[in-house]
Scaffold this motif. Sequence first.
Motif, PDB file in Angstrom:
ATOM      1  N   ASN A 182       0.708  -1.116  -0.429  1.00  0.00           N
ATOM      2  CA  ASN A 182      -0.200   0.133  -0.087  1.00  0.00           C
ATOM      3  C   ASN A 182       0.985   1.273   0.345  1.00  0.00           C
ATOM      4  N   ALA A 183       2.385   1.218   0.078  1.00  0.00           N
ATOM      5  CA  ALA A 183       3.194   2.235   0.103  1.00  0.00           C
ATOM      6  C   ALA A 183       2.718   2.785  -1.472  1.00  0.00           C
ATOM      7  N   ALA A 184       2.282   4.274  -1.592  1.00  0.00           N
ATOM      8  CA  ALA A 184       2.459   4.660  -2.947  1.00  0.00           C
ATOM      9  C   ALA A 184       4.285   5.730  -2.827  1.00  0.00           C
ATOM     10  N   HIS A 185       5.066   5.224  -2.204  1.00  0.00           N
ATOM     11  CA  HIS A 185       7.063   5.698  -2.444  1.00  0.00           C
ATOM     12  C   HIS A 185       7.599   3.805  -3.078  1.00  0.00           C
ATOM     13  N   PRO A 186       8.523   4.021  -3.855  1.00  0.00           N
ATOM     14  CA  PRO A 186       9.314   3.047  -3.170  1.00  0.00           C
ATOM     15  C   PRO A 186      10.414   2.950  -2.686  1.00  0.00           C
ATOM     16  N   SER A 187      11.143   3.635  -2.198  1.00  0.00           N
ATOM     17  CA  SER A 187      11.240   3.697  -0.918  1.00  0.00           C
ATOM     18  C   SER A 187      10.575   3.710   0.517  1.00  0.00           C
ATOM     19  N   ALA A 188       9.387   3.929   0.258  1.00  0.00           N
ATOM     20  CA  ALA A 188       8.335   3.561   1.881  1.00  0.00           C
ATOM     21  C   ALA A 188       8.389   2.264   1.198  1.00  0.00           C
ATOM     22  N   ALA A 189       7.641   1.490   0.408  1.00  0.00           N
ATOM     23  CA  ALA A 189       8.124   0.257  -0.052  1.00  0.00           C
ATOM     24  C   ALA A 189       8.252  -0.533   0.502  1.00  0.00           C
TER      25      ALA A 189
ATOM     26  N   LEU B 141      15.319  15.081  20.196  1.00  0.00           N
ATOM     27  CA  LEU B 141      14.800  14.150  18.730  1.00  0.00           C
ATOM     28  C   LEU B 141      13.094  13.753  18.949  1.00  0.00           C
ATOM     29  N   CYS B 142      12.679  13.960  18.416  1.00  0.00           N
ATOM     30  CA  CYS B 142      11.259  13.760  18.806  1.00  0.00           C
ATOM     31  C   CYS B 142      11.002  12.622  17.057  1.00  0.00           C
ATOM     32  N   ILE B 143      10.401  11.743  17.421  1.00  0.00           N
ATOM     33  CA  ILE B 143      10.261  10.416  17.041  1.00  0.00           C
ATOM     34  C   ILE B 143       8.588  10.247  16.462  1.00  0.00           C
ATOM     35  N   TRP B 144       8.264  10.121  15.512  1.00  0.00           N
ATOM     36  CA  TRP B 144       6.885  10.135  14.469  1.00  0.00           C
ATOM     37  C   TRP B 144       7.189   8.294  13.908  1.00  0.00           C
ATOM     38  N   PRO B 145       6.930   7.545  14.013  1.00  0.00           N
ATOM     39  CA  PRO B 145       6.553   6.553  13.505  1.00  0.00           C
ATOM     40  C   PRO B 145       4.905   6.368  12.521  1.00  0.00           C
ATOM     41  N   ASN B 146       4.207   6.248  11.266  1.00  0.00           N
ATOM     42  CA  ASN B 146       3.298   6.504  11.264  1.00  0.00           C
ATOM     43  C   ASN B 146       2.158   4.279  11.392  1.00  0.00           C
TER      44      ASN B 146
ATOM     45  N   GLN C  21      -0.544   9.834   4.370  1.00  0.00           N
ATOM     46  CA  GLN C  21      -0.697   9.722   2.734  1.00  0.00           C
ATOM     47  C   GLN C  21      -0.084   8.738   2.096  1.00  0.00           C
ATOM     48  N   LEU C  22       1.027   8.078   2.742  1.00  0.00           N
ATOM     49  CA  LEU C  22       2.246   7.074   2.335  1.00  0.00           C
ATOM     50  C   LEU C  22       3.136   7.305   1.641  1.00  0.00           C
ATOM     51  N   SER C  23       2.734   8.244   0.694  1.00  0.00           N
ATOM     52  CA  SER C  23       3.502   9.213  -0.235  1.00  0.00           C
ATOM     53  C   SER C  23       5.084   9.863  -0.176  1.00  0.00           C
ATOM     54  N   TYR C  24       5.381   9.907   1.609  1.00  0.00           N
ATOM     55  CA  TYR C  24       6.435   9.879   1.695  1.00  0.00           C
ATOM     56  C   TYR C  24       7.632   8.447   1.764  1.00  0.00           C
ATOM     57  N   PRO C  25       8.887   8.866   0.700  1.00  0.00           N
ATOM     58  CA  PRO C  25      10.312   7.636   0.608  1.00  0.00           C
ATOM     59  C   PRO C  25      10.461   7.320   2.343  1.00  0.00           C
ATOM     60  N   CYS C  26       9.889   7.920   3.388  1.00  0.00           N
ATOM     61  CA  CYS C  26      11.166   7.179   4.629  1.00  0.00           C
ATOM     62  C   CYS C  26       9.399   8.067   5.336  1.00  0.00           C
ATOM     63  N   PRO C  27       8.676   6.533   5.548  1.00  0.00           N
ATOM     64  CA  PRO C  27       7.208   6.252   6.387  1.00  0.00           C
ATOM     65  C   PRO C  27       7.287   6.921   8.371  1.00  0.00           C
ATOM     66  N   TYR C  28       8.305   7.918   9.054  1.00  0.00           N
ATOM     67  CA  TYR C  28       8.833   8.059  10.056  1.00  0.00           C
ATOM     68  C   TYR C  28       9.242   9.349   9.902  1.00  0.00           C
ATOM     69  N   HIS C  29       8.209  10.463  11.247  1.00  0.00           N
ATOM     70  CA  HIS C  29       9.555  11.390  11.194  1.00  0.00           C
ATOM     71  C   HIS C  29      10.042  11.415  12.334  1.00  0.00           C
ATOM     72  N   LEU C  30      11.157  11.932  12.060  1.00  0.00           N
ATOM     73  CA  LEU C  30      12.918  12.624  12.996  1.00  0.00           C
ATOM     74  C   LEU C  30      12.927  13.921  13.235  1.00  0.00           C
TER      75      LEU C  30
ATOM     76  N   ALA D 147       1.899  11.849  12.611  1.00  0.00           N
ATOM     77  CA  ALA D 147       2.781  13.752  11.952  1.00  0.00           C
ATOM     78  C   ALA D 147       2.847  14.418  10.649  1.00  0.00           C
ATOM     79  N   PRO D 148       3.104  15.022  10.275  1.00  0.00           N
ATOM     80  CA  PRO D 148       3.475  15.197   9.003  1.00  0.00           C
ATOM     81  C   PRO D 148       4.616  15.218   8.438  1.00  0.00           C
ATOM     82  N   GLY D 149       4.902  14.964   7.437  1.00  0.00           N
ATOM     83  CA  GLY D 149       5.754  15.132   6.998  1.00  0.00           C
ATOM     84  C   GLY D 149       6.563  15.878   6.452  1.00  0.00           C
ATOM     85  N   PRO D 150       7.641  15.671   5.873  1.00  0.00           N
ATOM     86  CA  PRO D 150       8.500  17.133   5.666  1.00  0.00           C
ATOM     87  C   PRO D 150       7.650  18.384   4.948  1.00  0.00           C
ATOM     88  N   ASN D 151       6.642  17.700   4.365  1.00  0.00           N
ATOM     89  CA  ASN D 151       6.049  18.572   3.224  1.00  0.00           C
ATOM     90  C   ASN D 151       4.920  18.764   4.496  1.00  0.00           C
TER      91      ASN D 151
END
Length: 424
Positions: free
Chosen positions: A55-62, A345-350, A327-336, A317-321
């Motif tokens: 279900n990941a919309a980015h190859p790196s996320a997949a 450091l704050c850490i949010w996995p989706n 949305q599963l469209s970010y290369p990295c599916p967690y945010h630091l 958490a919102p991603g970089p944008n």
Amino acid sequence: MTKAVEVDILVLGGGIQSVSLLRELSTEFSVVAIDQGLDDAESLHFHGYFSSGWNAAHPSAAKAYRQAAQSWRAQLESDGVNSRVTDFYAALPREFLDVVQPNWAAAGISVEEVPIPAPLITTSLPSHQCFRFDDDLMFDGAEAYRRFSAPVNEQIAKGYVRRINKEEGEIIEVSADIGDTSHRIKPKLVLSACGAGNAAILGGLGVPNQIVQDAQIVRPLHMLLAKGTSVPPVSAFLMDLVVAYHPLETGEGLWILTLNPQQPRFRPGVIDMRVPPPVERGLIRDTLARLANCMTGFEDWAASCHWSVYAGWKTDAPGPNGEALVQLSYPCPYHLHSFDISNFLCIWPNHWGLAMGAAQEAGQWVRARIQSLSSQDSVKQALKLEGESGPAVQNKWQSCDLPWSPWEMFCREMGCDPKSGESG
């Protein structure tokens, strides 16, 4: 009397992300986590399904999902957790396939185009194709947490953070009550892994309110539960309805049904996880209507089951944008994010299952900044950490406090028609 304690790394939180950080860092650093208790932890809201990445919309996320699924598969088998690699079926629209299908081959995700198994049907759905993914995971999240946390239980202190002192962009000291003793903890680094509680930590650090608001969004999470001896052992995704099957020790089966609303009702910033969202009866009716339209013999089957609803909160958490990681469209599916604090450091996995990946990235951040400076044994002695056997936790959807109702009574409670699940 207040005691001063030096530690390499202080982790805030006690859920699956916190435990993943402890396991990642404990062999190299002195690490302690402060946790107020798991009663309201998001880790126990987890419905037990983890995608292999289809279900990941980015190859790196997949690839990240695929790697995480493989890691958890090995971990769950090693820990003897009630789990299984499951056949998971998905009805996917063409526009979605155009995005995700190229990722499957790139990530090595096993897939086969097949019909949806009975008693599920998809003739009522818009144009779509049906697939089977044979590498997805279904497991008991509470049991997985208990087993996974066992090696680091002695590093989790039950207590409360009272104040965080910061000077010139650096955390100097954290005041915390652990047991009946107040401590002044002097960490080299602080990692915040509190889920929805991260926003409150940011506020306590003096981060401007608008930045706190923009850093985190929370949405209501509804789980519609059906249990009985006739619940089909099938897990599937029907365009926007997730069907997750769990066998129960009673010999019954359980379906956890979650409908993804087209417009999730996100709330930014700080939220009190102890106060659950109200049950949205309209969303429950929509969930039932979708299931009724995708299942043969729905009326008789529904009448054979008992029903309940669990409502909680899910942090995204919102991603970089600025768009939600869900949305599963970010290369990295967690945010630091450090928020310009040099040792924080704050850490949010989706997703629950991404906690190990987020911990590994946080570990790289840690190793680039410090080497071990204090003894784990001295920290344990100072904080009187005794290595308890671990919390007796259970998934929220397994709680004895949940009310279960026969079908017609449940329909009256939700205001829906017993024959179709739609508004009555």
